[in-house]
Every structure is written in C-alpha cells, then in structure tokens.
Design a protein around this motif. Structure first.
Motif, PDB file in Angstrom:
ATOM      1  N   LEU A  56       0.819  -1.212   0.000  1.00  0.00           N
ATOM      2  CA  LEU A  56       0.000   0.000   0.000  1.00  0.00           C
ATOM      3  C   LEU A  56       0.850   1.259   0.000  1.00  0.00           C
ATOM      4  O   LEU A  56       0.551   2.229  -0.719  1.00  0.00           O
ATOM      5  CB  LEU A  56      -0.936   0.003   1.206  1.00  0.00           C
ATOM      6  N   LEU A  57       1.919   1.271   0.785  1.00  0.00           N
ATOM      7  CA  LEU A  57       2.796   2.443   0.821  1.00  0.00           C
ATOM      8  C   LEU A  57       3.494   2.666  -0.517  1.00  0.00           C
ATOM      9  O   LEU A  57       3.644   3.810  -0.960  1.00  0.00           O
ATOM     10  CB  LEU A  57       3.820   2.307   1.945  1.00  0.00           C
ATOM     11  N   SER A  58       3.907   1.594  -1.185  1.00  0.00           N
ATOM     12  CA  SER A  58       4.551   1.762  -2.480  1.00  0.00           C
ATOM     13  C   SER A  58       3.549   2.260  -3.523  1.00  0.00           C
ATOM     14  O   SER A  58       3.887   3.090  -4.363  1.00  0.00           O
ATOM     15  CB  SER A  58       5.212   0.464  -2.940  1.00  0.00           C
ATOM     16  N   CYS A  59       2.305   1.791  -3.453  1.00  0.00           N
ATOM     17  CA  CYS A  59       1.268   2.306  -4.363  1.00  0.00           C
ATOM     18  C   CYS A  59       1.044   3.788  -4.133  1.00  0.00           C
ATOM     19  O   CYS A  59       0.913   4.569  -5.080  1.00  0.00           O
ATOM     20  CB  CYS A  59      -0.044   1.546  -4.173  1.00  0.00           C
ATOM     21  N   LEU A  60       0.992   4.192  -2.875  1.00  0.00           N
ATOM     22  CA  LEU A  60       0.804   5.600  -2.536  1.00  0.00           C
ATOM     23  C   LEU A  60       1.981   6.440  -3.036  1.00  0.00           C
ATOM     24  O   LEU A  60       1.781   7.509  -3.628  1.00  0.00           O
ATOM     25  CB  LEU A  60       0.638   5.758  -1.025  1.00  0.00           C
ATOM     26  N   ALA A  61       3.203   5.959  -2.820  1.00  0.00           N
ATOM     27  CA  ALA A  61       4.383   6.703  -3.254  1.00  0.00           C
ATOM     28  C   ALA A  61       4.416   6.844  -4.777  1.00  0.00           C
ATOM     29  O   ALA A  61       4.697   7.927  -5.301  1.00  0.00           O
ATOM     30  CB  ALA A  61       5.648   6.006  -2.754  1.00  0.00           C
ATOM     31  N   ILE A  62       4.116   5.764  -5.489  1.00  0.00           N
ATOM     32  CA  ILE A  62       4.110   5.824  -6.956  1.00  0.00           C
ATOM     33  C   ILE A  62       3.038   6.792  -7.442  1.00  0.00           C
ATOM     34  O   ILE A  62       3.266   7.573  -8.375  1.00  0.00           O
ATOM     35  CB  ILE A  62       3.910   4.413  -7.543  1.00  0.00           C
ATOM     36  N   SER A  63       1.880   6.783  -6.800  1.00  0.00           N
ATOM     37  CA  SER A  63       0.803   7.697  -7.186  1.00  0.00           C
ATOM     38  C   SER A  63       1.202   9.150  -6.949  1.00  0.00           C
ATOM     39  O   SER A  63       0.932  10.023  -7.777  1.00  0.00           O
ATOM     40  CB  SER A  63      -0.468   7.387  -6.402  1.00  0.00           C
ATOM     41  N   LEU A  64       1.848   9.418  -5.814  1.00  0.00           N
ATOM     42  CA  LEU A  64       2.280  10.787  -5.526  1.00  0.00           C
ATOM     43  C   LEU A  64       3.341  11.263  -6.508  1.00  0.00           C
ATOM     44  O   LEU A  64       3.303  12.403  -6.981  1.00  0.00           O
ATOM     45  CB  LEU A  64       2.795  10.887  -4.096  1.00  0.00           C
ATOM     46  N   VAL A  65       4.290  10.406  -6.835  1.00  0.00           N
ATOM     47  CA  VAL A  65       5.334  10.772  -7.800  1.00  0.00           C
ATOM     48  C   VAL A  65       4.725  11.009  -9.177  1.00  0.00           C
ATOM     49  O   VAL A  65       5.066  11.973  -9.866  1.00  0.00           O
ATOM     50  CB  VAL A  65       6.429   9.677  -7.854  1.00  0.00           C
ATOM     51  N   ALA A  66       3.796  10.166  -9.580  1.00  0.00           N
ATOM     52  CA  ALA A  66       3.154  10.328 -10.882  1.00  0.00           C
ATOM     53  C   ALA A  66       2.341  11.616 -10.937  1.00  0.00           C
ATOM     54  O   ALA A  66       2.363  12.335 -11.941  1.00  0.00           O
ATOM     55  CB  ALA A  66       2.258   9.126 -11.174  1.00  0.00           C
ATOM     56  N   ALA A  67       1.632  11.935  -9.842  1.00  0.00           N
ATOM     57  CA  ALA A  67       0.837  13.164  -9.811  1.00  0.00           C
ATOM     58  C   ALA A  67       1.743  14.389  -9.837  1.00  0.00           C
ATOM     59  O   ALA A  67       1.438  15.376 -10.504  1.00  0.00           O
ATOM     60  CB  ALA A  67      -0.048  13.181  -8.571  1.00  0.00           C
TER      61      ALA A  67
END
Length: 82
Positions: A56-67
């Motif tokens: 979940l944390l890696s999904c959140l981090a990837i989403s934040l970087v992409a945004a």
C-alpha cells in the motif's frame, strides 16, 4: 425441484456431492491454520500484514510521484505555449 430418479446416471445424484461443504477462503484458512502452532500463525500473519502495508505504501508513493510529475509537465507545456 423433484428428487433425482434412481435411473439418473449423473454424478450430481451421489450422496457425497449433496453433502459437500462449500469451500470458502475462511474454510481454507482454518484448514491451513490448524496445521500450525499459534506462534507460527502469528508470525505468518505479521509477515503478511507488513508485506501488505509495504504494498500500500509503495502504491501511494508511486501515485504521488506520478501526480507530481504530471503537474510539472503541464506547467512546463503551458510556459512553452505562452
């Protein structure tokens, strides 16, 4: 629904198929859990929890970087057009 006749040759009329317990994830988990000690079960649960938390944390981090990258690209393209 009428009971199957004795001349019916389908496998659905066998007694074992009528008395089957549905296999759900909870039933499977209880079968595997019964073969482990309490400490082993706790250790496996803890490992699964930390792996899921990491996912979940890696999904959140990837989403934040992409945004963040999407926002920079949009701003840069607007500056180039002005």
């Amino acid at each position: 629904m009428p009971p199957p006749s004795s001349s019916d040759s389908s496998s659905d009329s066998t007694p074992s198929s009528r008395s089957r317990i549905p296999v759900t994830p909870a039933v499977l988990r209880s079968i595997f859990a019964s073969s482990r000690s309490a400490m082993e079960e706790r250790s496996i649960s803890r490992t699964a929890f930390f792996r899921f938390s990491g996912f979940l944390l890696s999904c959140l981090a990837i989403s934040l970087v992409a945004a963040r990258n999407r926002g920079l690209r949009t701003g840069a393209s607007l500056l180039g057009m002005a």
